[in-house]
Design an enzyme around this catalytic site. Structure first.
Site, PDB file in Angstrom:
ATOM      1  N   LYS A   1       0.770  -1.129  -0.102  1.00  0.00           N
ATOM      2  CA  LYS A   1      -0.087   0.193  -0.186  1.00  0.00           C
ATOM      3  C   LYS A   1       0.881   1.265  -0.149  1.00  0.00           C
ATOM      4  O   LYS A   1       1.724   1.343   1.059  1.00  0.00           O
ATOM      5  CB  LYS A   1      -0.846   0.134   1.159  1.00  0.00           C
ATOM      6  CG  LYS A   1      -1.878   1.347   1.215  1.00  0.00           C
ATOM      7  CD  LYS A   1      -2.762   1.366   2.689  1.00  0.00           C
ATOM      8  CE  LYS A   1      -3.260   2.917   2.515  1.00  0.00           C
ATOM      9  NZ  LYS A   1      -3.817   2.993   3.810  1.00  0.00           N
TER      10      LYS A   1
ATOM     11  N   GLY B   1      -8.083   9.196   9.526  1.00  0.00           N
ATOM     12  CA  GLY B   1      -8.366   9.247  10.979  1.00  0.00           C
ATOM     13  C   GLY B   1      -9.249  10.305  11.334  1.00  0.00           C
ATOM     14  O   GLY B   1      -9.766  10.429  12.571  1.00  0.00           O
TER      15      GLY B   1
ATOM     16  N   ALA C   1      -9.462   5.361   3.986  1.00  0.00           N
ATOM     17  CA  ALA C   1      -9.341   6.470   4.839  1.00  0.00           C
ATOM     18  C   ALA C   1     -10.562   7.223   4.977  1.00  0.00           C
ATOM     19  O   ALA C   1     -11.208   7.904   4.243  1.00  0.00           O
ATOM     20  CB  ALA C   1      -8.196   7.216   4.476  1.00  0.00           C
TER      21      ALA C   1
END
Length: 264
Positions: free
Chosen positions: A104, A165, A192
């Site tokens: 990734k 996040g 994400a």
């Protein structure tokens, strides 16, 4: 390139996956919770940071042993890398440690938003793909960047839903829908920014092929229950997409036929 086989397995780099949920392995309150959450998610891929593995120290070896015991495929990432050279070097180290050519790829361009440096990302992807890596690029929903990544050798694209996040969900639904329409034969993974299972379901209903997330599970009050909730939401969103949802209308339409209604 086929996104899914007739049995609806997701095919990426020649590998068929029954699960369309990918899970990160950082920030859990304990190794036991991590293991239980991964199992509850039903995922077949977990992302692992080279920094988290701790480079072969005793703590790192213990973590690596735990991951191997989960019987899942490992997707090492270049989390936190700010330059092409740093990302490429980290990928080389990860291939040696984790014994996989999957990576990734992250090349971060901004400290506040953790937005990808798309110019460095394309360059690093071209280098790594040329060296035999199977690159999963963390990118934006920009169509031109997506095309450049495919030309660089990527067979999957991983646009962000929102900053890493943040839990904000799908910040740019129009852009994500446009990317899905523009790359109909390319596996697309929302990576994400998701904070709730409903957001994962919404992405899957758009026709996205999979979801990758970490914080929303790891920092939930009950990480194991949340992992299972994301599993169900991902499955529900996929089934809804395949069922061809009705189109929205501007006006009401009666669900009960008016023919035969009693009149006064």
């Amino acid at each position: 390139m086929s996104v899914a086989k007739p049995d609806d397995a997701l095919r990426v780099y020649g590998v068929d996956l029954a699960s369309r949920l990918m899970v990160g392995t950082s920030m859990y309150n304990s190794p036991a919770i991590l293991a239980d959450a991964v199992r509850a998610s039903g995922c077949e891929i977990v992302t692992v940071s080279l920094r988290r593995e701790a480079g072969g120290t005793r703590a790192g070896q213990s973590f690596w042993d735990l991951v191997k015991s989960l019987n899942v495929r490992v997707l090492p990432n270049t989390a936190g890398c700010r330059s092409v050279q740093e990302a490429v070097t980290t990928a080389h180290m990860a291939r040696e440690i984790f014994e996989t050519d999957w990576v990734k790829l992250e090349v971060i361009g901004d400290d506040d938003t953790l937005q990808p440096d798309v110019f460095g990302l394309v360059e690093a992807a071209r280098i790594l793909a040329g060296e035999g890596f199977r690159v999963f690029p963390y990118t934006t929903e920009d169509l031109i960047v997506g095309q450049k990544l495919i030309e660089a050798g990527c067979e999957v694209l991983m646009p962000w839903g929102a900053p890493i996040g943040s839990g904000r969900g799908l910040n740019n639904p129009y852009g994500l829908k446009s990317m899905r329409a523009h790359f109909p034969g390319v596996p697309l993974v929302v990576d994400a920014g998701l904070g709730a299972p409903s957001q994962a379901a919404a992405a899957m209903e758009m026709g996205y092929d999979a979801i990758l997330l970490n914080t929303a599970i790891a920092k939930a009050g009950d990480a194991v229950a949340m992992a299972h909730a994301f599993k169900l939401a991902t499955q529900a969103g996929r089934e809804a997409f395949l069922a061809d949802p009705m189109s929205p209308r501007d006006m009401a339409a009666p669900s009960t036929p008016v023919l035969g209604r009693a009149f006064t």
